[in-house]
Design a protein around this motif. Structure first.
Motif, PDB file in Angstrom:
ATOM      1  N   HIS A   6      -4.897 -12.624 -36.501  1.00 13.01           N
ATOM      2  CA  HIS A   6      -6.225 -12.140 -36.081  1.00 13.01           C
ATOM      3  C   HIS A   6      -6.132 -11.606 -34.658  1.00 13.01           C
ATOM      4  CE1 HIS A   6     -10.718 -12.547 -36.890  1.00 13.01           C
ATOM      5  NE2 HIS A   6     -10.677 -12.107 -35.636  1.00 13.01           N
ATOM      6  N   VAL A   7      -6.070 -10.268 -34.540  1.00 16.35           N
ATOM      7  CA  VAL A   7      -6.044  -9.619 -33.228  1.00 16.35           C
ATOM      8  C   VAL A   7      -7.105  -8.527 -33.193  1.00 16.35           C
ATOM      9  CG1 VAL A   7      -3.573 -10.063 -32.999  1.00 16.35           C
ATOM     10  CG2 VAL A   7      -4.335  -7.830 -33.817  1.00 16.35           C
ATOM     11  N   HIS A   8      -7.474  -8.142 -31.978  1.00 12.90           N
ATOM     12  CA  HIS A   8      -8.403  -7.024 -31.784  1.00 12.90           C
ATOM     13  C   HIS A   8      -7.748  -6.015 -30.837  1.00 12.90           C
ATOM     14  CE1 HIS A   8     -11.629  -9.040 -33.916  1.00 12.90           C
ATOM     15  NE2 HIS A   8     -11.494 -10.102 -33.151  1.00 12.90           N
ATOM     16  N   LEU A   9      -6.682  -5.402 -31.301  1.00 12.97           N
ATOM     17  CA  LEU A   9      -5.957  -4.439 -30.467  1.00 12.97           C
ATOM     18  C   LEU A   9      -6.778  -3.186 -30.178  1.00 12.97           C
ATOM     19  CD1 LEU A   9      -2.403  -4.618 -32.077  1.00 12.97           C
ATOM     20  CD2 LEU A   9      -3.178  -5.697 -29.953  1.00 12.97           C
ATOM     21  N   GLN A  10      -7.855  -2.975 -30.937  1.00 15.81           N
ATOM     22  CA  GLN A  10      -8.699  -1.809 -30.701  1.00 15.81           C
ATOM     23  C   GLN A  10      -9.660  -2.022 -29.532  1.00 15.81           C
ATOM     24  OE1 GLN A  10      -9.325  -4.359 -32.740  1.00 15.81           O
ATOM     25  NE2 GLN A  10     -10.638  -3.714 -34.433  1.00 15.81           N
ATOM     26  N   GLU A  11      -9.731  -3.250 -29.001  1.00 15.93           N
ATOM     27  CA  GLU A  11     -10.583  -3.517 -27.854  1.00 15.93           C
ATOM     28  C   GLU A  11     -10.035  -2.815 -26.609  1.00 15.93           C
ATOM     29  OE1 GLU A  11     -13.652  -6.124 -27.568  1.00 15.93           O
ATOM     30  OE2 GLU A  11     -13.496  -4.562 -29.085  1.00 15.93           O
ATOM     31  N   LYS A  12     -10.925  -2.344 -25.751  1.00 18.66           N
ATOM     32  CA  LYS A  12     -10.524  -1.579 -24.569  1.00 18.66           C
ATOM     33  C   LYS A  12      -9.498  -2.326 -23.721  1.00 18.66           C
ATOM     34  CE  LYS A  12     -12.411   0.827 -20.530  1.00 18.66           C
ATOM     35  NZ  LYS A  12     -13.646   1.146 -19.756  1.00 18.66           N
ATOM     36  N   ALA A  13      -9.669  -3.653 -23.616  1.00 18.49           N
ATOM     37  CA  ALA A  13      -8.773  -4.449 -22.777  1.00 18.49           C
ATOM     38  C   ALA A  13      -7.322  -4.356 -23.228  1.00 18.49           C
ATOM     39  CB  ALA A  13      -9.229  -5.911 -22.774  1.00 18.49           C
ATOM     40  N   LEU A  14      -7.088  -4.100 -24.513  1.00 17.70           N
ATOM     41  CA  LEU A  14      -5.732  -4.002 -25.042  1.00 17.70           C
ATOM     42  C   LEU A  14      -5.336  -2.573 -25.365  1.00 17.70           C
ATOM     43  CD1 LEU A  14      -5.874  -7.120 -27.380  1.00 17.70           C
ATOM     44  CD2 LEU A  14      -4.471  -6.891 -25.329  1.00 17.70           C
ATOM     45  N   ARG A  15      -6.310  -1.758 -25.697  1.00 18.92           N
ATOM     46  CA  ARG A  15      -6.024  -0.381 -26.099  1.00 18.92           C
ATOM     47  C   ARG A  15      -5.400   0.434 -24.966  1.00 18.92           C
ATOM     48  NH1 ARG A  15     -11.076   0.971 -27.788  1.00 18.92           N
ATOM     49  NH2 ARG A  15     -11.519   2.158 -25.893  1.00 18.92           N
ATOM     50  N   VAL A  16      -5.715   0.057 -23.715  1.00 14.99           N
ATOM     51  CA  VAL A  16      -5.235   0.835 -22.572  1.00 14.99           C
ATOM     52  C   VAL A  16      -3.712   0.863 -22.470  1.00 14.99           C
ATOM     53  CG1 VAL A  16      -7.322   0.571 -21.190  1.00 14.99           C
ATOM     54  CG2 VAL A  16      -5.545  -1.183 -21.072  1.00 14.99           C
ATOM     55  N   ASP A  17      -3.045  -0.184 -22.958  1.00 10.39           N
ATOM     56  CA  ASP A  17      -1.581  -0.200 -22.930  1.00 10.39           C
ATOM     57  C   ASP A  17      -1.033  -0.811 -24.216  1.00 10.39           C
ATOM     58  OD1 ASP A  17      -2.469  -2.764 -22.342  1.00 10.39           O
ATOM     59  OD2 ASP A  17      -0.890  -3.171 -20.876  1.00 10.39           O
ATOM     60  N   VAL A  18      -1.594  -0.386 -25.336  1.00 11.88           N
ATOM     61  CA  VAL A  18      -1.288  -1.022 -26.618  1.00 11.88           C
ATOM     62  C   VAL A  18       0.191  -0.937 -26.969  1.00 11.88           C
ATOM     63  CG1 VAL A  18      -1.820   0.999 -28.072  1.00 11.88           C
ATOM     64  CG2 VAL A  18      -2.123  -1.320 -28.983  1.00 11.88           C
ATOM     65  N   ASP A  19       0.866   0.142 -26.608  1.00 14.57           N
ATOM     66  CA  ASP A  19       2.303   0.240 -26.903  1.00 14.57           C
ATOM     67  C   ASP A  19       3.082  -0.882 -26.223  1.00 14.57           C
ATOM     68  OD1 ASP A  19       2.151   2.494 -28.538  1.00 14.57           O
ATOM     69  OD2 ASP A  19       2.296   3.874 -26.851  1.00 14.57           O
ATOM     70  N   LYS A  20       2.750  -1.162 -24.968  1.00 14.99           N
ATOM     71  CA  LYS A  20       3.424  -2.245 -24.245  1.00 14.99           C
ATOM     72  C   LYS A  20       3.052  -3.607 -24.819  1.00 14.99           C
ATOM     73  CE  LYS A  20       3.752   0.329 -19.898  1.00 14.99           C
ATOM     74  NZ  LYS A  20       3.321   0.391 -18.473  1.00 14.99           N
ATOM     75  N   VAL A  21       1.795  -3.766 -25.210  1.00 17.67           N
ATOM     76  CA  VAL A  21       1.341  -5.019 -25.810  1.00 17.67           C
ATOM     77  C   VAL A  21       2.124  -5.306 -27.084  1.00 17.67           C
ATOM     78  CG1 VAL A  21      -0.612  -6.118 -26.990  1.00 17.67           C
ATOM     79  CG2 VAL A  21      -0.961  -4.968 -24.793  1.00 17.67           C
ATOM     80  N   ILE A  22       2.266  -4.301 -27.915  1.00 16.54           N
ATOM     81  CA  ILE A  22       2.996  -4.466 -29.177  1.00 16.54           C
ATOM     82  C   ILE A  22       4.476  -4.722 -28.906  1.00 16.54           C
ATOM     83  CG2 ILE A  22       3.724  -3.257 -31.274  1.00 16.54           C
ATOM     84  CD1 ILE A  22       0.916  -1.907 -31.205  1.00 16.54           C
ATOM     85  N   ALA A  23       5.055  -4.037 -27.930  1.00 14.46           N
ATOM     86  CA  ALA A  23       6.464  -4.255 -27.578  1.00 14.46           C
ATOM     87  C   ALA A  23       6.691  -5.688 -27.107  1.00 14.46           C
ATOM     88  CB  ALA A  23       6.889  -3.265 -26.494  1.00 14.46           C
ATOM     89  N   ARG A  24       5.760  -6.228 -26.300  1.00 13.26           N
ATOM     90  CA  ARG A  24       5.903  -7.614 -25.835  1.00 13.26           C
ATOM     91  C   ARG A  24       5.788  -8.595 -26.998  1.00 13.26           C
ATOM     92  NH1 ARG A  24       3.289  -5.651 -21.106  1.00 13.26           N
ATOM     93  NH2 ARG A  24       1.209  -6.047 -21.961  1.00 13.26           N
ATOM     94  N   ALA A  25       4.916  -8.273 -27.947  1.00  9.28           N
ATOM     95  CA  ALA A  25       4.788  -9.137 -29.123  1.00  9.28           C
ATOM     96  C   ALA A  25       6.103  -9.170 -29.902  1.00  9.28           C
ATOM     97  CB  ALA A  25       3.648  -8.648 -30.011  1.00  9.28           C
ATOM     98  N   ARG A  26       6.689  -8.030 -30.115  1.00  9.66           N
ATOM     99  CA  ARG A  26       7.968  -7.965 -30.836  1.00  9.66           C
ATOM    100  C   ARG A  26       9.045  -8.760 -30.106  1.00  9.66           C
ATOM    101  NH1 ARG A  26       7.404  -1.458 -31.587  1.00  9.66           N
ATOM    102  NH2 ARG A  26       6.070  -1.443 -33.446  1.00  9.66           N
ATOM    103  N   GLU A  27       9.100  -8.612 -28.780  1.00 14.11           N
ATOM    104  CA  GLU A  27      10.097  -9.327 -27.979  1.00 14.11           C
ATOM    105  C   GLU A  27       9.894 -10.842 -28.063  1.00 14.11           C
ATOM    106  OE1 GLU A  27       9.722  -7.725 -24.077  1.00 14.11           O
ATOM    107  OE2 GLU A  27      10.400  -5.717 -24.667  1.00 14.11           O
TER     108      GLU A  27
END
Length: 256
Positions: A6-27
């Motif tokens: 359950h994530v809300h990656l479409q929220e502004k707080a995460l959307r601004v750098d979503v590529d980095k957020v997803i990369a950190r999750a993978r790491e």
């Protein structure tokens, strides 16, 4: 490998750098994330993210806060969106009697209509329940909401209620509050329910787990929820990661 259910990656707080957020999750060892809609616009964005990233799936739905917006036309639009191949559930839907941002009759109507949509589409439901425990359970039973499986998102109820939801074929999902020292009720539920019914999530960007409480939450931190669950159950973190990920794949019917 973990699944953040359950994530809300479409929220502004995460959307601004979503590529980095997803990369950190993978790491961090997060293999999949489920991006959850809460109104039509956020559902469209969740589907777009799922189409863009191979490790994201989506849900679509209207949150109880926005229940008053669920017109017949919007419901039909949700039906169309929910048929997209990477949409794995209807949600988040339910009742919120804490804020009461929509009239309670409207919340109940929207909840039931979206459960019926899930039935027609053969998808599980993701339920938001705040200060409405008994009424949510009553509707779940009345409408057979767990017919295709379901998730009690960010569970905050007591153990007997969790048992009642599991009897209706629901999974119990724990978020950042599980790591809070004062979450004794959540700790008891997490310690007692069968591990084949447990999920973990972040609900990011909200509910950041300790020791990062007060900062922005993101999917990489679901590992902290998993670690706390492992501590409570006296299990290796790797086992908790495996079991909760298996459960997530089962309820969301994710095969890849």
């Amino acid at each position: 490998m973990f699944i953040d259910t359950h994530v809300h990656l479409q929220e502004k707080a995460l959307r601004v750098d979503v590529d980095k957020v997803i990369a950190r999750a993978r790491e961090a060892g997060v293999e999949l994330m489920v991006c959850v809609g809460y109104d039509y616009a956020s559902s469209v964005e969740a589907v777009a993210l799922a189409d863009r990233y191979k490790d994201i799936y989506a849900t679509v739905g209207v949150h109880p806060h926005d229940a008053s917006t669920l017109t017949p036309q919007l419901l039909e639009s949700l039906y169309e969106l929910a048929r997209k191949p990477r949409v794995v559930a209807i949600g988040e839907i339910g009742l919120d009697y804490y804020r009461d941002l929509s009239l309670r009759d409207e919340q109940r109507r929207a909840f039931i209509e979206q459960i019926k949509m899930a039935h027609e589409l053969g998808k599980p439901v993701v339920i938001h329940d705040r200060d409405a425990h008994q009424e949510v359970l009553d509707i779940v039973r009345q409408e057979k909401a767990g017919k295709n499986g379901g998730i009690m998102h960010c569970y905050s109820g007591h153990l007997p209620l969790a048992i009642d939801f599991m009897k209706e074929d629901f999974y119990i999902s724990f978020a950042g509050p599980l790591t809070f020292k004062n979450s004794k009720k959540s700790h008891e539920v997490a310690a007692r329910i069968p591990l084949d019914r447990v999920l973990i999530e972040t609900d990011c960007p909200y509910l950041t787990p300790e020791p990062h409480r007060g900062k922005r939450n993101e999917p990489a931190l679901v590992t902290l929820v998993g670690a706390k669950l492992a501590e409570i159950r006296n299990k290796p973190v790797e086992e908790i990661a495996y079991l909760t990920s298996r459960n997530a794949r089962q309820v969301y019917r994710i095969k890849d």
